[in-house]
Motif scaffolding. Structure first.
Motif, PDB file in Angstrom:
ATOM      1  N   GLU A  46       0.901  -1.206  -0.058  1.00 50.64           N
ATOM      2  CA  GLU A  46       0.031  -0.108  -0.103  1.00 50.64           C
ATOM      3  C   GLU A  46       1.014   1.095   0.053  1.00 50.64           C
ATOM      4  N   LEU A  47       0.336   2.467  -0.586  1.00 56.47           N
ATOM      5  CA  LEU A  47       0.863   3.685  -0.260  1.00 56.47           C
ATOM      6  C   LEU A  47       0.087   4.273   0.800  1.00 56.47           C
ATOM      7  N   ARG A  48       0.493   4.873   1.536  1.00 59.91           N
ATOM      8  CA  ARG A  48      -0.055   5.442   2.846  1.00 59.91           C
ATOM      9  C   ARG A  48       0.282   6.941   3.089  1.00 59.91           C
ATOM     10  N   GLU A  55       3.697  13.348   2.462  1.00 55.73           N
ATOM     11  CA  GLU A  55       4.074  12.460   1.595  1.00 55.73           C
ATOM     12  C   GLU A  55       3.593  10.974   1.575  1.00 55.73           C
ATOM     13  N   TRP A  56       3.816  10.289   0.485  1.00 52.23           N
ATOM     14  CA  TRP A  56       3.147   9.170   0.183  1.00 52.23           C
ATOM     15  C   TRP A  56       4.153   8.003   0.476  1.00 52.23           C
ATOM     16  N   ILE A  57       3.899   6.846   1.329  1.00 53.91           N
ATOM     17  CA  ILE A  57       5.043   6.196   2.031  1.00 53.91           C
ATOM     18  C   ILE A  57       4.590   4.472   1.522  1.00 53.91           C
ATOM     19  N   THR A  58       5.612   3.845   0.934  1.00 51.92           N
ATOM     20  CA  THR A  58       5.339   2.437   0.703  1.00 51.92           C
ATOM     21  C   THR A  58       5.300   1.507   1.864  1.00 51.92           C
ATOM     22  N   VAL A  59       4.077   0.726   2.047  1.00 51.94           N
ATOM     23  CA  VAL A  59       4.423  -0.110   3.156  1.00 51.94           C
ATOM     24  C   VAL A  59       3.871  -1.464   2.745  1.00 51.94           C
ATOM     25  N   ALA A  60       4.815  -2.563   2.798  1.00 49.67           N
ATOM     26  CA  ALA A  60       4.663  -3.964   2.328  1.00 49.67           C
ATOM     27  C   ALA A  60       4.718  -4.857   3.361  1.00 49.67           C
ATOM     28  N   ALA A  61       3.805  -4.900   4.411  1.00 49.98           N
ATOM     29  CA  ALA A  61       3.835  -5.522   5.678  1.00 49.98           C
ATOM     30  C   ALA A  61       3.747  -7.109   5.292  1.00 49.98           C
ATOM     31  N   ALA A  62       3.013  -7.491   4.187  1.00 45.76           N
ATOM     32  CA  ALA A  62       2.967  -8.844   4.188  1.00 45.76           C
ATOM     33  C   ALA A  62       4.372  -9.500   3.748  1.00 45.76           C
ATOM     34  N   ALA A 103       7.164  -6.797  -3.626  1.00 44.12           N
ATOM     35  CA  ALA A 103       7.168  -5.556  -3.143  1.00 44.12           C
ATOM     36  C   ALA A 103       6.036  -4.905  -3.539  1.00 44.12           C
ATOM     37  N   PHE A 104       5.808  -4.752  -5.039  1.00 43.36           N
ATOM     38  CA  PHE A 104       4.833  -4.137  -5.759  1.00 43.36           C
ATOM     39  C   PHE A 104       4.142  -5.115  -6.741  1.00 43.36           C
ATOM     40  N   GLY A 105       2.705  -5.247  -6.457  1.00 42.95           N
ATOM     41  CA  GLY A 105       1.892  -6.037  -7.016  1.00 42.95           C
ATOM     42  C   GLY A 105       1.760  -7.564  -6.556  1.00 42.95           C
ATOM     43  N   PRO A 106       1.001  -8.219  -7.083  1.00 38.36           N
ATOM     44  CA  PRO A 106      -0.222  -8.345  -7.933  1.00 38.36           C
ATOM     45  C   PRO A 106      -1.352  -7.451  -7.492  1.00 38.36           C
ATOM     46  N   GLY A 107      -2.415  -7.438  -8.279  1.00 37.15           N
ATOM     47  CA  GLY A 107      -3.514  -6.887  -7.669  1.00 37.15           C
ATOM     48  C   GLY A 107      -3.631  -5.274  -7.660  1.00 37.15           C
ATOM     49  N   ALA A 138       1.400   0.968  -6.811  1.00 39.34           N
ATOM     50  CA  ALA A 138       1.632   0.569  -8.153  1.00 39.34           C
ATOM     51  C   ALA A 138       2.968   0.713  -8.684  1.00 39.34           C
ATOM     52  N   ARG A 139       3.783   1.643  -7.909  1.00 40.46           N
ATOM     53  CA  ARG A 139       5.016   1.614  -8.436  1.00 40.46           C
ATOM     54  C   ARG A 139       6.338   1.418  -7.150  1.00 40.46           C
TER      55      ARG A 139
END
Length: 139
Positions: A46-48, A55-62, A103-107, A138-139
């Motif tokens: 997610e971007l939060r 600022e938009w921050i990437t969170v890839a908790a999974a 880290a980015f994708g799918p879905g 998405a990126r």
């Protein structure tokens, strides 16, 4: 790349697996199916929006639950065997497959939607509550 054969297959969770066989390979063109029972793929990052800076921050908790440095007996790049439920069902010359925990994708959201491009979101609007402004990364 004359003589290289491309053979497309699908892994148990729907990811694409592509075998590239050398021209002089001794491997059969028929490959074993992936019969593993896999759970659902982890959710997309997610971007939060940081409520303090905007600022938009990437969170890839999974990604915290992904396999890291498995023991040699569980090598994900070795062909599957009864004791090793590897990513690759058959012997191969070269195999390419999608990361199970990217880290980015799918879905990802549809291209052109506001969720696909956080720059289209109004970053000056205050979040309604805490860290509630989020979108798929998405990126």
């Amino acid at each position: 790349m004359t003589g290289i054969a491309k053979r497309v297959s699908v892994l148990a969770d729907g990811r694409e697996l592509i075998y590239f066989d050398d021209a002089d390979t001794t491997l059969s063109p028929d490959r074993a199916p992936d019969l593993r029972e896999l759970g659902e793929r982890p959710p997309t990052a997610e971007l939060r929006q940081d409520p303090l800076t905007g600022e938009w921050i990437t969170v890839a908790a999974a990604r915290q639950d992904r396999v890291v440095m498995p023991p040699p007996c569980l090598d994900p790049l070795a062909p599957q065997s009864p004791g090793n439920p590897s990513e690759i069902p058959s012997d191969y010359d070269v195999a390419v497959f999608e990361n199970r925990s990217p880290a980015f994708g799918p879905g990802l959201p549809e291209p052109g939607s506001p969720e696909a491009d956080p720059a289209q979101l109004d970053s000056t609007a205050p979040p309604s509550a805490g860290l509630s402004r989020r979108t798929a990364a998405a990126r």
